[in-house]
Design an enzyme around this catalytic site. Structure first.
Site, PDB file in Angstrom:
ATOM      1  N   SER A   1       0.851  12.211  -3.291  1.00 20.72           N
ATOM      2  CA  SER A   1       0.091  13.046  -4.191  1.00 20.72           C
ATOM      3  C   SER A   1       0.303  13.048  -5.419  1.00 20.72           C
ATOM      4  O   SER A   1       0.418  13.594  -6.246  1.00 20.72           O
ATOM      5  CB  SER A   1       0.548  14.659  -3.680  1.00 20.72           C
ATOM      6  OG  SER A   1       0.323  15.055  -2.462  1.00 20.72           O
TER       7      SER A   1
ATOM      8  N   ASN B   1       8.231   0.071  -0.039  1.00 22.05           N
ATOM      9  CA  ASN B   1       6.929   0.623   0.351  1.00 22.05           C
ATOM     10  C   ASN B   1       6.700   0.321   1.940  1.00 22.05           C
ATOM     11  O   ASN B   1       5.992   0.913   2.624  1.00 22.05           O
ATOM     12  CB  ASN B   1       5.595   0.201  -0.507  1.00 22.05           C
ATOM     13  CG  ASN B   1       5.643   0.754  -1.830  1.00 22.05           C
ATOM     14  OD1 ASN B   1       6.311   1.697  -1.987  1.00 22.05           O
ATOM     15  ND2 ASN B   1       4.855   0.272  -2.740  1.00 22.05           N
TER      16      ASN B   1
ATOM     17  N   HIS C   1      -5.241  -8.999  -3.150  1.00 19.17           N
ATOM     18  CA  HIS C   1      -4.955  -8.114  -4.424  1.00 19.17           C
ATOM     19  C   HIS C   1      -3.732  -8.472  -5.035  1.00 19.17           C
ATOM     20  O   HIS C   1      -2.837  -7.879  -4.832  1.00 19.17           O
ATOM     21  CB  HIS C   1      -5.068  -6.687  -3.813  1.00 19.17           C
ATOM     22  CG  HIS C   1      -4.999  -5.737  -4.950  1.00 19.17           C
ATOM     23  ND1 HIS C   1      -5.929  -5.732  -6.000  1.00 19.17           N
ATOM     24  CD2 HIS C   1      -4.035  -4.816  -5.205  1.00 19.17           C
ATOM     25  CE1 HIS C   1      -5.665  -4.815  -6.904  1.00 19.17           C
ATOM     26  NE2 HIS C   1      -4.480  -4.220  -6.696  1.00 19.17           N
TER      27      HIS C   1
HETATM   28  P1  A3D Z   1       2.790   7.695  -7.789  1.00 17.43           P
HETATM   29  O1  A3D Z   1       2.334   8.676  -8.847  1.00 17.43           O
HETATM   30  O2  A3D Z   1       4.303   7.399  -8.011  1.00 17.43           O
HETATM   31  O3  A3D Z   1       2.551   8.518  -6.646  1.00 17.43           O
HETATM   32  C1  A3D Z   1       3.184   8.090  -5.207  1.00 17.43           C
HETATM   33  C2  A3D Z   1       3.699   9.126  -4.419  1.00 17.43           C
HETATM   34  O4  A3D Z   1       4.036   8.717  -3.141  1.00 17.43           O
HETATM   35  C3  A3D Z   1       4.737  10.030  -5.020  1.00 17.43           C
HETATM   36  O5  A3D Z   1       4.168  11.182  -5.217  1.00 17.43           O
HETATM   37  C4  A3D Z   1       5.809  10.010  -4.283  1.00 17.43           C
HETATM   38  O6  A3D Z   1       6.409  11.194  -3.963  1.00 17.43           O
HETATM   39  C5  A3D Z   1       5.171   9.861  -2.906  1.00 17.43           C
HETATM   40  N1  A3D Z   1       5.856   9.199  -1.791  1.00 17.43           N
HETATM   41  C6  A3D Z   1       6.844   8.472  -1.774  1.00 17.43           C
HETATM   42  N2  A3D Z   1       7.597   8.212  -0.401  1.00 17.43           N
HETATM   43  C7  A3D Z   1       6.641   8.772   0.335  1.00 17.43           C
HETATM   44  C8  A3D Z   1       6.732   8.980   1.737  1.00 17.43           C
HETATM   45  N3  A3D Z   1       7.540   8.514   2.495  1.00 17.43           N
HETATM   46  N4  A3D Z   1       5.775   9.816   2.293  1.00 17.43           N
HETATM   47  C9  A3D Z   1       5.050  10.324   1.495  1.00 17.43           C
HETATM   48  N5  A3D Z   1       4.913  10.228   0.045  1.00 17.43           N
HETATM   49  C10 A3D Z   1       5.648   9.508  -0.560  1.00 17.43           C
HETATM   50  O7  A3D Z   1       1.956   6.256  -7.651  1.00 17.43           O
HETATM   51  P2  A3D Z   1       0.386   6.073  -8.005  1.00 17.43           P
HETATM   52  O8  A3D Z   1      -0.256   7.216  -7.075  1.00 17.43           O
HETATM   53  O9  A3D Z   1       0.216   5.350  -9.314  1.00 17.43           O
HETATM   54  O10 A3D Z   1       0.306   4.666  -6.993  1.00 17.43           O
HETATM   55  C11 A3D Z   1       0.271   4.777  -5.567  1.00 17.43           C
HETATM   56  C12 A3D Z   1       0.433   3.489  -4.854  1.00 17.43           C
HETATM   57  O11 A3D Z   1      -0.785   2.980  -5.264  1.00 17.43           O
HETATM   58  C13 A3D Z   1       1.444   2.374  -5.699  1.00 17.43           C
HETATM   59  O12 A3D Z   1       1.935   1.660  -4.624  1.00 17.43           O
HETATM   60  C14 A3D Z   1       0.607   1.546  -6.391  1.00 17.43           C
HETATM   61  O13 A3D Z   1       1.380   0.054  -6.494  1.00 17.43           O
HETATM   62  C15 A3D Z   1      -0.709   1.484  -5.764  1.00 17.43           C
HETATM   63  N6  A3D Z   1      -1.915   1.035  -6.391  1.00 17.43           N
HETATM   64  C16 A3D Z   1      -2.837   0.287  -5.924  1.00 17.43           C
HETATM   65  C17 A3D Z   1      -3.896   0.031  -6.389  1.00 17.43           C
HETATM   66  C18 A3D Z   1      -4.873  -1.099  -5.683  1.00 17.43           C
HETATM   67  O14 A3D Z   1      -5.853  -1.585  -6.154  1.00 17.43           O
HETATM   68  C19 A3D Z   1      -4.480  -1.531  -4.551  1.00 17.43           C
HETATM   69  C20 A3D Z   1      -4.160   0.419  -7.852  1.00 17.43           C
HETATM   70  C21 A3D Z   1      -3.204   1.175  -7.974  1.00 17.43           C
HETATM   71  C22 A3D Z   1      -1.929   1.572  -7.500  1.00 17.43           C
END
Ligand code: A3D
Length: 320
Positions: free
Chosen positions: A11, A96, A176
């Protein structure tokens, strides 16, 4: 008809944006899950209070308990950590992978009939691992990357040609990562091949190469500018388009990290390919003809994905 249920695992920045978009579009009721206590509940409350202003009917709840995602129709996974400046997506693998294991088990135990969209990086390896850990059929687990990478490519092309983004159809294939393959031969400006448009507009091949390079590095450019975290608006919008294609049985052809077996010379790999998305999940992988150069670029990209899968297998015995 009962409302659809959309579970968002993670979230954070993307998860919160996904919830807002899904609510605005009244795609269904939304459950925000996270391991951080209070945060998904707080975001759910805040977002619920957008309802009276924006005029949407969606029940939004936050939880730290996987039982609350029971019966979800769509699950979008962003749990994990994003990149920091100077990091590659692959640097996130170890941390991850553990997160994805717990998410896969949560899905398996609570909503095995869901359509699951993975966003967590490194994307192509994480979507593969999520499928392995969840045990769902391959057509029900997909990765979001190509829609975003293609949108980045389309944005840069629209700016260069000074045309509406609505008229740009751009295509990115492969993993990606830095080896992704923006495919100029399948990119058009309302049907006009990009290379023809470049001639019309006096845009040089070198300039097109620069746009391809900028697309490949598009995520890193934003990570550097933000200084903390990675892109979230466009990644969230991309995943919502995929969820809508599934829920509405739209049969859209979108570049997705789909399971490819047999096509493109691949044997059981998740990688970005044109995919028909409908009620059956990833209903078909479309094999397009590529030039020799495009084929060899795709091979470099898929080899990089295979290396990551080997690394995953080295880190978790159950993946061997
Ligand atoms: P962020 O705002 O840090 O949100 C990730 C959330 O995951 C945090 O709230 C954490 O508390 C939660 N989390 C951590 N461990 C767990 C767990 N075991 N179970 C449930 N929740 C957990 O990150 P974000 O929202 O900016 O990005 C999330 C992911 O997307 C990252 O791995 C990025 O690298 C990835 N991402 C991918 C793309 C693609 O195009 C594929 C683009 C941008 C980001």
């Amino acid at each position: 008809m009962a409302r659809k249920k959309i579970a968002l695992i993670g979230s954070g920045m993307i998860g919160g944006t996904l919830a807002h978009l899904a609510a605005k579009k009244e795609m269904g009721d939304i459950v925000l899950f996270d391991i951080a206590e209070g945060m998904p509940q707080g975001k759910a409350l805040d977002l619920s209070q957008c309802g009276p202003i924006e005029g949407f009917d969606a029940k939004i709840t936050g939880t730290n308990d996987y039982a609350d995602i029971a019966g979800a129709d769509v699950v979008i996974v962003t749990a994990g950590v994003p990149r920091k400046p100077g990091m590659s997506r692959d640097d996130l693998l170890g941390i991850n992978l553990k997160v994805i294991k717990s998410v896969g088990e949560g899905i398996k135990n609570n909503c095995p009939d869901a359509f699951v969209i993975c966003i967590t990086n490194p994307l192509d390896a994480m979507v593969w691992a999520l499928r392995e850990f969840s045990g769902l059929p391959h057509n029900k687990v997909v990765g979001m990357a190509g829609v975003l990478d293609s949108a980045r490519f389309a944005t840069f092309l629209a700016w260069e040609f000074d045309v509406s983004v609505k008229d740009v159809n751009a295509f990115v294939l492969g993993g990606h990562g830095d080896t992704m393959v923006p495919v100029l031969s399948y990119s058009t400006i309302n049907g006009i091949p990009v290379k023809d448009m470049a001639k019309i507009k006096g845009v040089s091949e070198d300039r097109l190469d620069e746009i391809v390079k900028r697309t490949r590095a598009g995520g890193g450019e934003i990570v550097k500018l933000l200084g903390n975290g990675s892109a979230y608006y466009a990644p969230a919008t991309s995943a919502i388009a995929m969820a809508e294609a599934y829920l509405g049985d739209q049969k859209r052809i979108l570049p997705c990290a789909s399971y490819v077996e047999g096509k493109y010379g691949l044997d059981g790999l998740y990688v970005g390919v044109p995919t028909v998305l409908g009620a059956g999940g990833t209903e078909e992988v479309v094999e397009i003809e590529l030039s020799d150069e495009e084929k060899s670029n795709l091979k470099v990209s898929t080899d990089a994905v295979e290396e990551l899968l080997d690394a995953c297998k080295g880190l978790d015995e159950s993946l061997k």
